[in-house]
Design a protein around this motif. Structure first.
Motif, PDB file in Angstrom:
ATOM      1  N   ARG A  64     119.239  48.205   7.506  1.00  0.00           N
ATOM      2  CA  ARG A  64     118.835  49.379   7.046  1.00  0.00           C
ATOM      3  C   ARG A  64     119.237  50.682   8.098  1.00  0.00           C
ATOM      4  O   ARG A  64     119.367  51.763   7.706  1.00  0.00           O
ATOM      5  CB  ARG A  64     117.504  49.195   7.033  1.00  0.00           C
ATOM      6  N   GLY A  71     124.453  57.185   5.994  1.00  0.00           N
ATOM      7  CA  GLY A  71     123.870  58.425   5.123  1.00  0.00           C
ATOM      8  C   GLY A  71     123.774  59.485   5.729  1.00  0.00           C
ATOM      9  O   GLY A  71     124.049  60.697   4.988  1.00  0.00           O
ATOM     10  N   LEU A  96     124.161  48.058  -2.803  1.00  0.00           N
ATOM     11  CA  LEU A  96     122.977  49.390  -2.553  1.00  0.00           C
ATOM     12  C   LEU A  96     123.924  50.713  -2.711  1.00  0.00           C
ATOM     13  O   LEU A  96     124.864  50.695  -2.192  1.00  0.00           O
ATOM     14  CB  LEU A  96     122.483  49.291  -1.295  1.00  0.00           C
ATOM     15  N   THR A  98     123.153  55.045  -1.981  1.00  0.00           N
ATOM     16  CA  THR A  98     122.015  55.687  -1.523  1.00  0.00           C
ATOM     17  C   THR A  98     122.876  57.105  -1.272  1.00  0.00           C
ATOM     18  O   THR A  98     123.963  57.087  -0.879  1.00  0.00           O
ATOM     19  CB  THR A  98     121.585  55.210  -0.260  1.00  0.00           C
ATOM     20  N   HIS A 109     115.920  60.280  -0.063  1.00  0.00           N
ATOM     21  CA  HIS A 109     116.972  59.324  -0.580  1.00  0.00           C
ATOM     22  C   HIS A 109     116.832  58.713  -1.828  1.00  0.00           C
ATOM     23  O   HIS A 109     115.601  58.553  -2.298  1.00  0.00           O
ATOM     24  CB  HIS A 109     116.927  58.112   0.583  1.00  0.00           C
ATOM     25  N   SER A 111     117.815  55.813  -4.040  1.00  0.00           N
ATOM     26  CA  SER A 111     118.473  54.479  -3.518  1.00  0.00           C
ATOM     27  C   SER A 111     118.542  53.674  -4.915  1.00  0.00           C
ATOM     28  O   SER A 111     117.452  53.548  -5.679  1.00  0.00           O
ATOM     29  CB  SER A 111     117.872  53.950  -2.420  1.00  0.00           C
TER      30      SER A 111
END
Length: 755
Positions: A64, A71, A96, A98, A109, A111
């Motif tokens: 994460r 990001g 994923l 994002t 965000h 996602s």
């Protein structure tokens, strides 16, 4: 604007891809669609307002943090593979996506996560399957090669080459992959492999290439290949090496041929027969004809005669019971019996074989070999008779006959003559050694003779002395040979008691010496008369010169000189006639001859010229000095008698080496170093008949009273006792030459002789 927002949320909620909107800073869930609820396992109301950390969505929080950092830097994260946790704790592999976007006037965000767990499982399974396939290919015993066709089958490039292929073709994978078939294996056209690959590439039908022979400058061998085409168009060859198998088959075929040849040429008969009342032959080798006179075809199946009827009638029951007893024990059988041949002769056979049993334990056949031992049985019978004769001779001989062990001299057997001569009983001898009962005068005698047996293979006529039970010493002429009894090395000893003979020999030597002394006394009597006349003359001269002191002194001096000369002659005569026991010692033969020169001059007389030619080096031999003097004197007297009118008498010595060829020209002479003594005269000589008897006792050509006929016999005996040999060359009118060879004495020889 409102319409766009509504459209966004419709797409958001209806999107089959799990999606969520979260705050950037703390990850608070603002909104999720139904697909996300299904992915996470949480209800919508249980998600909104909570953070992703609260619901433990991330399996790996480090993932994460990495996504958040990327990001912030790029504003978007695409296709990042992450692990997300379901409410039940199960982890899901997800891709994923994002992106940072404005939501309610603030950056959030957006996602989306695509669950790829099933795809991952499929990929893993595919990976496992591929790994298993590769492991199978790499570890299979068959060679596997994968090709890619070049052009229209101009050649085939190697893509893969497994370990078995490396082993079969003696080349590494690195040396093959990337090369073409014809580069790596130029013999593939001739073997047919290249053509098979072309056919399979064109028609797609797998093809088996039966066993074929491949050869190039590097390798050769027998191969079998199967070629097929993959859906990708690549070609696979699976092949195995049949070289060892084919060579084994060829070797087996050769072995079978050799076995057939061997069986056919055996001096006997190989058989397989049934253990029935007739012993019916199932198979039999061609050797049956030579053994029995019946051909194979006549014995198999009892076509002409059964084996039971070939066996001698008197032996059939014994043979049957012996074989049956061995079969009951599942043991091999060995039976000796007689057979009656086709031409009605009786032969002895040795039959060795065993039973062949089924898995259930039932007897199926007898297999074995029957061999003609008729000659062996005849030899055994002859040997038995020889042993009986030997035993009779052994016991009947009056000599000392014994069998003892070579190592320690333990008695195995002695004859009655041994017991009678030694005074011991059989119980006192058997179980003991010759050293324990003290039979040898010196223990070293046995050690010396055992060494001689080991070195020369036998002992012949060695003079030793044995001690009887009462302590008396007996002179024995001992001979021995090594024999083997069972697994023991033994000595067969044969001794003849020569004690009385030795006494008579000594007396004979003394008698002959006294005869020689008598002949010497008569010869030199005239010389003594001359010496006495000279003394008498000088005394008369001295009396006439009483007033002349100088003349008297000179005459007395002459008398003294004559006296010295006469005394010297008397001393030599006394020395020669003195009786002394024989004792072999190192002695220089030249010195013996020189010391006798003054005595030999009057012996030979004035008509005979005496010549000495003695070797420059010492001529050392091992002998008794007085006996050597007797040899010289006897030969000198013999030469004098052969030259009544005068002549030349020569004595010479020299060192010589006698080779094997020269040794064969003399009796009892072996190769080695010798002192050669030549005694020659130019007298009357002798004819061949006289020469052949000259060493015989009491043989003489002289008139009565002129000689006993023992002189040359004594010479012969002394020379032989000294380890030498003597020969005579003579012709009538050409004189005679005696040649004597005496072994050269070397340091240590005396000690060895005495040990």
């Amino acid at each position: 604007m409102k319409e766009n927002k509504d459209l966004f949320f419709q797409c958001f909620n209806l999107n089959p891809i799990p999606a969520a909107i979260t705050t950037i800073d703390d990850g608070v869930i603002v909104d999720v669609n139904d697909a996300f609820c299904e992915l996470s396992g949480h209800r919508r109301e249980g998600l909104l307002g909570r953070t992703v950390m609260d619901i433990r969505l991330w399996v790996d929080t480090a993932q994460r943090e990495s996504v958040l950092q990327e990001g912030r830097q790029k504003g978007v994260v695409k296709n990042r593979e992450v692990l997300l946790r379901h409410a039940n704790g199960e982890a899901h592999h997800c891709l994923l996506f994002t992106k940072v976007f404005e939501y309610d006037g603030k950056p959030h965000h957006l996602s989306m996560a695509i669950d790829i767990s099933e795809r991952k499982r499929s990929e893993d399974e595919l990976g496992y399957a591929e790994a298993r396939y590769r492991a199978m290919v790499e570890n299979t015993l068959s060679g596997v090669a994968i090709f890619r066709a070049l052009g229209d089958c101009e050649d085939f490039e190697y893509l893969e080459f497994n370990k078995a292929a490396e082993r079969i073709d003696l080349v590494s994978r690195e040396e093959v992959v990337g090369k073409t078939l014809l580069e790596a294996f130029p013999g593939s056209r001739e073997s047919g492999l290249y053509q098979a690959l072309c056919r399979v590439w064109r028609n797609g039908i797998g093809e088996n290439l039966p066993v074929y022979y491949y050869q190039d400058d590097r390798i050769s061998g027998w191969r079998e290949s199967f070629v097929y085409r993959l859906p990708s168009g690549e070609l696979v060859e699976v092949y195995s090496d049949h070289t060892a198998l084919i060579r084994m088959e060829e070797d087996l075929s050769e072995r079978n041929r050799e076995l057939y040849t061997l069986i056919s040429n055996l001096p006997g008969m190989v058989y397989r027969r049934v253990h029935d009342g007739e012993w019916t032959m199932v198979e039999v080798s061609q050797g049956s004809f030579k053994l029995t006179g019946y051909r194979r075809e006549e014995l198999v199946g009892n076509k002409k005669i059964s084996w039971g009827r070939v066996i001698h009638l008197e032996d059939r029951d014994v043979v049957f019971h012996e074989i049956h007893r061995a079969l009951e024990k599942r043991d091999h059988f060995q039976v000796v019996y007689r057979i009656r041949t086709a031409d009605d002769r009786i032969k002895w056979v040795w039959d060795h074989g065993s039973g062949v049993f089924s898995a259930e334990g039932g007897l199926q056949f007898l297999e074995g070999f029957a061999f003609d031992i008729t000659d062996h049985m005849r030899i055994q019978e002859e040997l038995r008779m020889t042993e009986e004769r030997f035993a009779k001779i052994f016991q009947a001989s009056p000599d000392w006959v014994s069998i003892t062990t070579l190592e320690d001299g333990a008695y195995i057997d002695v004859n009655d003559g041994y017991l009678k001569a030694s005074g011991y009983t059989r119980d006192e001898v058997m179980g003991h050694t010759s050293l324990e009962i003290d039979i040898w005068e010196r223990a070293s005698d046995r050690r010396r003779l055992v060494r001689k047996i080991r070195d020369q293979g036998l002992v012949r006529n060695e003079e030793v002395r044995f001690r009887t039970k009462t302590g008396n010493l007996r002179s024995v002429l001992w001979s021995a040979v090594p024999i083997t009894l069972g697994d023991r090395e033994c000595i067969l000893g044969w001794g003849r008691d020569i004690t009385e003979y030795k006494y008579l020999e000594d007396e004979l030597l003394r008698t002959q010496k006294m005869e020689a002394v008598g002949r010497l006394a008569g010869t030199i009597a005239h010389d003594f008369n001359n010496y006495l006349s000279a003394i008498d003359g000088f005394c008369e001269l001295a009396l006439l010169k009483v007033g002349n002191a100088e003349a008297i002194t000179r005459n007395i001096g002459k008398i003294r000189d004559v006296k010295v000369t006469a005394s010297s002659l008397i001393k030599q005569l006394l020395s020669f006639s003195r009786k002394q026991p024989a004792k072999p010692v190192p002695v220089d033969l030249n010195d013996v001859i020189r010391s006798m020169q003054e005595l030999l001059v009057p012996v030979m007389g004035s008509k005979i010229e005496l010549g000495l030619t003695l070797g420059t080096d010492k001529c050392l031999i091992l002998s008794d000095r007085s006996q050597l003097e007797q040899v010289i004197m006897n030969l000198s007297l013999n030469a004098r008698d052969a030259m009544p009118k005068g002549g030349c008498f020569r004595i010479s010595t020299e060192h010589v080496f006698v080779d094997e060829e020269s040794a064969g020209m003399h009796v009892d002479l072996s190769a080695g170093e010798y002192v050669r003594l030549l005694v020659s005269d130019n007298g009357m000589g002798m004819d061949k008949d006289t020469v052949s008897h000259v060493f015989d006792p009491y043989f003489t050509t002289k008139s009565l009273g002129k000689g006993s006929g023992l002189g040359l016999t004594i010479v012969y005996t002394i020379v032989r006792q000294s380890g030498g040999c003597i020969s005579l060359q003579s012709e009538p009118g050409k004189g005679s030459t005696f040649t004597i060879f005496l072994p050269v004495y070397k340091a240590g020889a005396e000690e060895k002789h005495l040990l």
